[in-house]
Design a protein around this motif. Structure first.
Motif, mmCIF file in Angstrom:
data_model
loop_
_atom_site.group_PDB
_atom_site.id
_atom_site.type_symbol
_atom_site.label_atom_id
_atom_site.label_comp_id
_atom_site.label_asym_id
_atom_site.label_seq_id
_atom_site.Cartn_x
_atom_site.Cartn_y
_atom_site.Cartn_z
ATOM 1 N N MET A 1 0.802 -1.262 0.231
ATOM 2 C CA MET A 1 -0.026 0.048 0.092
ATOM 3 C C MET A 1 0.929 1.303 -0.102
ATOM 4 S SD MET A 1 -2.997 0.955 2.430
ATOM 5 C CE MET A 1 -4.271 1.986 2.197
ATOM 6 N N LEU A 2 0.544 2.167 -0.891
ATOM 7 C CA LEU A 2 1.179 3.532 -1.096
ATOM 8 C C LEU A 2 0.390 4.845 -0.503
ATOM 9 C CD1 LEU A 2 3.781 4.734 -2.581
ATOM 10 C CD2 LEU A 2 2.099 4.955 -4.371
ATOM 11 N N ALA A 3 0.954 5.626 0.043
ATOM 12 C CA ALA A 3 0.259 7.056 0.552
ATOM 13 C C ALA A 3 1.273 7.916 0.449
ATOM 14 C CB ALA A 3 -0.128 6.659 2.073
ATOM 15 N N VAL A 4 0.376 9.324 0.152
ATOM 16 C CA VAL A 4 1.035 10.475 0.048
ATOM 17 C C VAL A 4 0.452 11.154 1.386
ATOM 18 C CG1 VAL A 4 1.291 12.692 -1.136
ATOM 19 C CG2 VAL A 4 0.956 10.490 -2.438
ATOM 20 N N VAL A 5 1.356 11.685 2.356
ATOM 21 C CA VAL A 5 1.090 12.050 3.606
ATOM 22 C C VAL A 5 1.607 13.623 3.744
ATOM 23 C CG1 VAL A 5 2.869 11.077 4.552
ATOM 24 C CG2 VAL A 5 0.858 11.835 5.850
ATOM 25 N N LYS A 6 0.940 14.417 4.289
ATOM 26 C CA LYS A 6 1.356 15.701 4.416
ATOM 27 C C LYS A 6 1.967 15.698 6.095
ATOM 28 C CE LYS A 6 0.250 20.515 3.632
ATOM 29 N NZ LYS A 6 -1.084 21.334 3.384
ATOM 30 N N ILE A 7 3.322 16.097 6.090
ATOM 31 C CA ILE A 7 3.800 16.185 7.571
ATOM 32 C C ILE A 7 4.577 17.552 7.544
ATOM 33 C CG2 ILE A 7 5.579 15.095 8.787
ATOM 34 C CD1 ILE A 7 5.233 12.500 7.308
ATOM 35 N N ALA A 8 4.368 17.997 8.492
ATOM 36 C CA ALA A 8 4.934 19.635 8.821
ATOM 37 C C ALA A 8 5.008 20.439 7.524
ATOM 38 C CB ALA A 8 6.404 19.378 9.399
ATOM 39 N N GLY A 9 3.797 20.692 6.842
ATOM 40 C CA GLY A 9 3.719 21.342 5.757
ATOM 41 C C GLY A 9 4.404 20.779 4.419
ATOM 42 N N VAL A 22 12.177 13.652 7.886
ATOM 43 C CA VAL A 22 11.208 14.752 7.982
ATOM 44 C C VAL A 22 11.736 16.057 8.795
ATOM 45 C CG1 VAL A 22 9.258 13.207 7.570
ATOM 46 C CG2 VAL A 22 9.964 13.785 9.903
ATOM 47 N N PRO A 23 10.879 17.284 8.632
ATOM 48 C CA PRO A 23 11.283 18.259 9.321
ATOM 49 C C PRO A 23 10.850 17.876 10.846
ATOM 50 C CG PRO A 23 9.971 19.036 7.451
ATOM 51 C CD PRO A 23 9.997 17.694 7.589
ATOM 52 N N HIS A 24 11.798 18.580 11.912
ATOM 53 C CA HIS A 24 11.642 18.330 13.368
ATOM 54 C C HIS A 24 10.447 18.195 13.882
ATOM 55 C CE1 HIS A 24 13.458 17.754 17.272
ATOM 56 N NE2 HIS A 24 12.701 18.638 17.757
ATOM 57 N N ILE A 25 10.020 16.807 14.458
ATOM 58 C CA ILE A 25 8.955 16.655 15.252
ATOM 59 C C ILE A 25 9.137 16.136 16.709
ATOM 60 C CG2 ILE A 25 7.051 14.586 15.496
ATOM 61 C CD1 ILE A 25 7.627 14.141 12.457
ATOM 62 N N LEU A 65 16.673 14.042 16.871
ATOM 63 C CA LEU A 65 17.122 15.099 16.249
ATOM 64 C C LEU A 65 18.422 15.087 15.525
ATOM 65 C CD1 LEU A 65 17.165 18.220 16.632
ATOM 66 C CD2 LEU A 65 18.661 18.303 18.395
ATOM 67 N N ILE A 66 18.385 15.444 14.229
ATOM 68 C CA ILE A 66 19.412 15.190 13.186
ATOM 69 C C ILE A 66 19.752 16.705 12.605
ATOM 70 C CG2 ILE A 66 20.182 14.105 11.133
ATOM 71 C CD1 ILE A 66 18.655 11.765 11.734
ATOM 72 N N GLN A 67 20.953 17.143 12.589
ATOM 73 C CA GLN A 67 21.137 18.337 11.886
ATOM 74 C C GLN A 67 21.689 17.975 10.634
ATOM 75 O OE1 GLN A 67 24.033 20.213 14.543
ATOM 76 N NE2 GLN A 67 22.488 21.547 15.628
ATOM 77 N N GLY A 68 21.013 18.934 9.799
ATOM 78 C CA GLY A 68 21.299 18.925 8.085
ATOM 79 C C GLY A 68 22.841 19.677 8.053
ATOM 80 N N HIS A 91 16.974 21.458 11.483
ATOM 81 C CA HIS A 91 16.863 20.171 11.989
ATOM 82 C C HIS A 91 15.643 19.232 11.632
ATOM 83 C CE1 HIS A 91 18.169 22.763 15.812
ATOM 84 N NE2 HIS A 91 19.209 22.179 15.169
ATOM 85 N N TYR A 92 16.206 17.992 11.811
ATOM 86 C CA TYR A 92 15.331 16.864 10.998
ATOM 87 C C TYR A 92 14.825 15.834 12.268
ATOM 88 C CZ TYR A 92 16.468 18.967 6.492
ATOM 89 O OH TYR A 92 16.655 19.659 5.291
ATOM 90 N N THR A 93 14.189 15.053 11.788
ATOM 91 C CA THR A 93 13.843 13.811 12.512
ATOM 92 C C THR A 93 13.605 12.543 11.601
ATOM 93 O OG1 THR A 93 12.452 15.271 14.158
ATOM 94 C CG2 THR A 93 11.993 12.597 14.223
ATOM 95 N N GLN A 94 14.104 11.722 12.075
ATOM 96 C CA GLN A 94 14.360 10.182 11.133
ATOM 97 C C GLN A 94 13.120 9.580 11.685
ATOM 98 O OE1 GLN A 94 17.722 7.753 11.245
ATOM 99 N NE2 GLN A 94 17.025 6.699 9.315
ATOM 100 N N ILE A 95 12.159 9.036 10.801
ATOM 101 C CA ILE A 95 11.190 8.161 11.376
ATOM 102 C C ILE A 95 11.115 7.008 10.212
ATOM 103 C CG2 ILE A 95 9.821 10.084 12.401
ATOM 104 C CD1 ILE A 95 7.945 9.740 9.585
#
Length: 101
Positions: A1-9, A22-25, A65-68, A91-95
């Motif tokens: 299954m495939l999805a397009v999801v909106k995360i932090a804009g 993804v942008p920091h959560i 927290l991961i820095q770009g 800042h990013y978050t790995q999910i």
């Protein structure tokens, strides 16, 4: 299954088992998060878009927290002695996507 999801804009195309940045959560390592703003789903050729989508993307935070890369903004006006240097690291978050339900 495939999805397009909106995360932090921002929109991301995800499948179960995908790992993405993804942008920091807010949250800690190992926390479970859900994203209810799903824009499109594709379930074995059955596509649903818009208001007809009734899905939730479930994920787990791997690294909170991961820095770009460092980005430098440098401004200068010639012959005036004006120089300005600013820098930042995004800042990013790995999910990891566990399920699309």
């Amino acid at each position: 299954m495939l999805a397009v999801v909106k995360i932090a804009g921002q929109q991301f195309k995800v499948k179960a088992g995908d790992s993405l940045y993804v942008p920091h959560i807010e949250g800690n390592d190992g926390d479970k998060v859900e994203f209810s703003e799903v824009l499109l789903t594709d379930n074995a050729g059955a596509i649903s878009v818009g208001a007809g989508v009734k899905a939730v993307v479930k994920a787990e935070i791997i690294k909170s927290l991961i820095q770009g890369d460092k980005v430098i903004a440098f401004k200068m006006k010639r012959r005036k002695g004006f120089r300005k240097k600013h820098g930042h690291r995004t800042h990013y978050t790995q999910i990891k996507v566990t399920d699309i339900a």
